[in-house]
Design a protein around this motif. Structure first.
Motif, short mmCIF file in Angstrom:
data_model
loop_
_atom_site.label_atom_id
_atom_site.label_comp_id
_atom_site.label_asym_id
_atom_site.label_seq_id
_atom_site.Cartn_x
_atom_site.Cartn_y
_atom_site.Cartn_z
N ARG A 22 0.83 -1.21 0.00
CA ARG A 22 0.00 0.00 0.00
C ARG A 22 0.87 1.26 0.00
N ARG A 23 1.94 1.27 0.81
CA ARG A 23 2.84 2.43 0.83
C ARG A 23 3.48 2.64 -0.54
N ARG A 24 3.87 1.56 -1.18
CA ARG A 24 4.47 1.66 -2.51
C ARG A 24 3.45 2.19 -3.52
N SER A 25 2.21 1.75 -3.43
CA SER A 25 1.16 2.23 -4.33
C SER A 25 0.88 3.71 -4.12
N ALA A 27 2.98 5.93 -2.89
CA ALA A 27 4.15 6.67 -3.37
C ALA A 27 4.13 6.78 -4.89
N LEU A 28 3.79 5.70 -5.56
CA LEU A 28 3.72 5.73 -7.02
C LEU A 28 2.63 6.68 -7.50
N ALA A 29 1.48 6.69 -6.83
CA ALA A 29 0.40 7.61 -7.20
C ALA A 29 0.83 9.06 -7.01
N LEU A 30 1.54 9.35 -5.94
CA LEU A 30 2.01 10.72 -5.71
C LEU A 30 3.02 11.15 -6.76
N VAL A 31 3.92 10.26 -7.13
CA VAL A 31 4.91 10.58 -8.15
C VAL A 31 4.23 10.82 -9.50
N LEU A 32 3.26 9.98 -9.85
CA LEU A 32 2.56 10.18 -11.11
C LEU A 32 1.75 11.47 -11.10
N GLY A 33 1.11 11.78 -9.98
CA GLY A 33 0.37 13.04 -9.87
C GLY A 33 1.29 14.24 -10.00
N ALA A 34 2.46 14.18 -9.36
CA ALA A 34 3.42 15.28 -9.47
C ALA A 34 3.91 15.43 -10.90
N LEU A 35 4.08 14.33 -11.60
CA LEU A 35 4.52 14.39 -12.99
C LEU A 35 3.46 15.04 -13.88
N VAL A 36 2.20 14.73 -13.64
CA VAL A 36 1.11 15.35 -14.40
C VAL A 36 1.09 16.85 -14.16
N VAL A 37 1.21 17.26 -12.88
CA VAL A 37 1.22 18.69 -12.56
C VAL A 37 2.43 19.36 -13.20
N PHE A 38 3.58 18.71 -13.16
CA PHE A 38 4.79 19.27 -13.75
C PHE A 38 4.61 19.50 -15.25
N PHE A 39 4.08 18.51 -15.97
CA PHE A 39 3.87 18.66 -17.41
C PHE A 39 2.86 19.77 -17.70
N PHE A 40 1.83 19.88 -16.88
CA PHE A 40 0.83 20.93 -17.06
C PHE A 40 1.46 22.32 -16.90
N VAL A 41 2.26 22.48 -15.86
CA VAL A 41 2.91 23.77 -15.60
C VAL A 41 3.90 24.09 -16.72
N VAL A 42 4.66 23.11 -17.17
CA VAL A 42 5.62 23.34 -18.25
C VAL A 42 4.87 23.75 -19.52
N THR A 43 3.74 23.12 -19.79
CA THR A 43 2.96 23.48 -20.97
C THR A 43 2.46 24.92 -20.87
N LEU A 44 1.98 25.32 -19.71
CA LEU A 44 1.51 26.69 -19.54
C LEU A 44 2.66 27.69 -19.69
#
Length: 56
Positions: A22-25, A27-44
């Motif tokens: 569960r901890r690994r899941s 952590a993976l969800a947080l990393v993927l969410g941060a990556l989505v936010v990062f790509f969105f900000v870079v696009t803007l």
């Protein structure tokens, strides 16, 4: 060969294994969410203020 294939059943997960999974899941969800936010900000940032000057 006869009948059904006799495969050994895997052992059940212990509560520690489930907590680790569960901890690994999470952590993976947080990393993927941060990556989505990062790509969105870079696009803007790459489009800049010109994105507001477009016809609707």
């Amino acid at each position: 060969m006869s009948g059904k294939d006799q495969r050994p059943t895997p052992p059940a997960f212990s509560p520690e294994d489930m907590a680790r999974r569960r901890r690994r899941s999470v952590a993976l969800a947080l990393v993927l969410g941060a990556l989505v936010v990062f790509f969105f900000v870079v696009t803007l940032v790459k489009t800049g203020p010109a994105i507001l000057n477009r016809p609707l």
